[in-house]
Design a protein around this motif. Structure first.
Motif, mmCIF file in Angstrom:
data_model
loop_
_atom_site.group_PDB
_atom_site.id
_atom_site.type_symbol
_atom_site.label_atom_id
_atom_site.label_comp_id
_atom_site.label_asym_id
_atom_site.label_seq_id
_atom_site.Cartn_x
_atom_site.Cartn_y
_atom_site.Cartn_z
ATOM 1 N N GLU A 55 24.139 23.437 44.604
ATOM 2 C CA GLU A 55 25.306 23.504 44.217
ATOM 3 C C GLU A 55 26.036 24.693 44.258
ATOM 4 N N GLY A 56 27.426 24.984 44.595
ATOM 5 C CA GLY A 56 28.283 25.682 44.642
ATOM 6 C C GLY A 56 28.394 26.292 46.190
ATOM 7 N N PHE A 57 27.269 25.843 47.188
ATOM 8 C CA PHE A 57 27.044 26.426 48.706
ATOM 9 C C PHE A 57 27.893 25.021 49.432
ATOM 10 N N GLY A 58 27.485 25.433 50.860
ATOM 11 C CA GLY A 58 27.983 24.231 51.832
ATOM 12 C C GLY A 58 26.970 24.812 52.833
ATOM 13 N N THR A 59 26.898 23.236 53.069
ATOM 14 C CA THR A 59 25.368 23.107 54.150
ATOM 15 C C THR A 59 25.779 24.068 55.938
ATOM 16 N N LEU A 60 24.891 23.600 56.632
ATOM 17 C CA LEU A 60 25.108 24.732 57.842
ATOM 18 C C LEU A 60 25.471 22.905 58.979
ATOM 19 N N SER A 61 25.619 23.281 60.133
ATOM 20 C CA SER A 61 26.049 22.900 60.636
ATOM 21 C C SER A 61 25.387 23.630 62.403
ATOM 22 N N GLN A 62 24.721 23.317 63.055
ATOM 23 C CA GLN A 62 24.603 23.875 64.410
ATOM 24 C C GLN A 62 24.793 23.408 65.282
ATOM 25 N N GLY A 63 25.179 24.326 66.243
ATOM 26 C CA GLY A 63 25.820 23.837 67.209
ATOM 27 C C GLY A 63 27.398 24.170 66.939
ATOM 28 N N PHE A 64 27.780 24.366 66.378
ATOM 29 C CA PHE A 64 29.230 24.747 66.048
ATOM 30 C C PHE A 64 29.583 25.740 65.536
ATOM 31 N N LEU A 65 31.275 26.819 65.459
ATOM 32 C CA LEU A 65 31.162 27.398 65.290
ATOM 33 C C LEU A 65 32.624 27.281 63.945
ATOM 34 N N GLU A 66 33.012 28.336 63.358
ATOM 35 C CA GLU A 66 34.023 27.921 62.151
ATOM 36 C C GLU A 66 35.147 29.119 62.995
ATOM 37 N N GLY A 67 36.428 28.461 63.493
ATOM 38 C CA GLY A 67 37.016 29.224 64.230
ATOM 39 C C GLY A 67 37.646 29.836 62.906
ATOM 40 N N SER A 68 38.780 31.196 63.451
ATOM 41 C CA SER A 68 39.577 31.401 62.666
ATOM 42 C C SER A 68 40.298 30.513 61.999
ATOM 43 N N ASN A 69 41.487 31.076 61.049
ATOM 44 C CA ASN A 69 41.558 29.708 59.870
ATOM 45 C C ASN A 69 43.741 30.221 60.347
ATOM 46 N N VAL A 70 44.073 30.933 60.980
ATOM 47 C CA VAL A 70 45.033 30.984 61.214
ATOM 48 C C VAL A 70 45.896 29.613 62.270
ATOM 49 N N ASN A 71 46.773 29.744 61.820
ATOM 50 C CA ASN A 71 48.120 28.482 61.791
ATOM 51 C C ASN A 71 49.387 29.068 62.974
ATOM 52 N N ILE A 72 49.151 29.130 64.300
ATOM 53 C CA ILE A 72 49.782 29.705 64.913
ATOM 54 C C ILE A 72 51.288 29.769 64.270
#
Length: 261
Positions: free
Chosen positions: A208-225
């Motif tokens: 509860e309160g924590f996300g899960t993990l996805s192997q083989g993926f990376l979270e990119g920047s949240n910058v919207n150009i």
């Protein structure tokens, strides 16, 4: 007139800081796990020439007269919205789907936190960050491991050479804060705890309160150009308007000083 010069200069200074924040966001558009920043502005002191409610013959002054002295940057806040996931097919790349940070042990004995799941192995097989800092808790991949599997709940299993059954070598844990916006940026995609973040809470991915993990993926920047470009144009125009106010006030002073009796 002199007051107008100083007031407009504060607006230029505020917009310069705003442009610095935007430039840093754009510079990190490809940084893994980067979280954009946002400058918050506020007005500063006012000079009261006539206070509201001042008594006059037959009543009171309804609004008063106050003249503002400009603006300033009140805060530069990190925005922790989730960035886009990028599939890498690298078995040591891990993205956090939801809340949480990976905990990193720094060489000085303190802990740092990151959203970047670009994990590596050092010479001993220990999982480390891209800068070689150890993941907490420590997880060591055996030298004879032929494949690595990271479950959504953080369980790290390896398939050893010559064996058909996976062996669990550890569990990746996550840390969350009640106020992540209060984290101090250290650079290198790392954050440090501050008195305003609240006490770090450690847990297993999927709790509860924590996300899960996805192997083989990376979270990119949240910058919207596109959003940053619009903010840049608006900031540039605000800077120009303030510079125009300084120019206008200077011209009025020039006309005043040129008066001849």
């Amino acid at each position: 007139m002199i007051r107008a010069l100083w007031t407009a200069s504060t607006g230029m200074q505020s917009q310069q800081t705003n442009m610095d924040v935007i430039a840093n966001n754009l510079a990190n558009v490809n940084s893994v796990g980067f979280k954009k920043s946002r400058a918050d502005f506020q007005d500063i002191l006012y000079q009261t020439q006539k206070a509201a409610g001042t008594g006059v013959e037959g009543g009171q002054v309804p609004t008063g007269v106050q003249v503002g002295l400009g603006s300033r940057v009140a805060a530069v806040q990190k925005v922790f919205s989730t960035g886009d996931f990028q599939q890498t097919e690298n078995e040591l790349d891990v993205a956090i789907e939801g809340a949480g940070f990976f905990q990193i042990a720094l060489p000085d004995g303190t802990d740092a936190y990151t959203r970047s799941g670009a994990l590596k192995k050092d010479s001993t097989g220990q999982l480390v960050s891209s800068d070689g800092y150890a993941i907490v808790p420590s997880i060591v991949i055996p030298e004879n491991a032929t494949s690595i599997s990271i479950a959504p709940a953080g369980n790290v299993e390896v398939l050893l050479d010559g064996e058909s059954t996976p062996t669990e070598v550890g569990v990746l844990e996550l840390v969350r804060f009640s106020n992540p916006s209060g984290l101090k940026s250290l650079g290198r995609n790392l954050y440090a705890e501050t008195p305003t973040t609240g006490t770090p809470v450690t847990g297993t991915p999927g709790d509860e309160g924590f996300g899960t993990l996805s192997q083989g993926f990376l979270e990119g920047s949240n910058v919207n150009i596109m959003e940053e470009m619009v903010n840049m144009i608006a900031g540039q125009r605000a800077y120009e308007v303030n510079s125009k106010a300084i120019q206008t006030a200077d011209e009025m002073l020039q006309m005043t000083s040129g008066l001849v009796r």
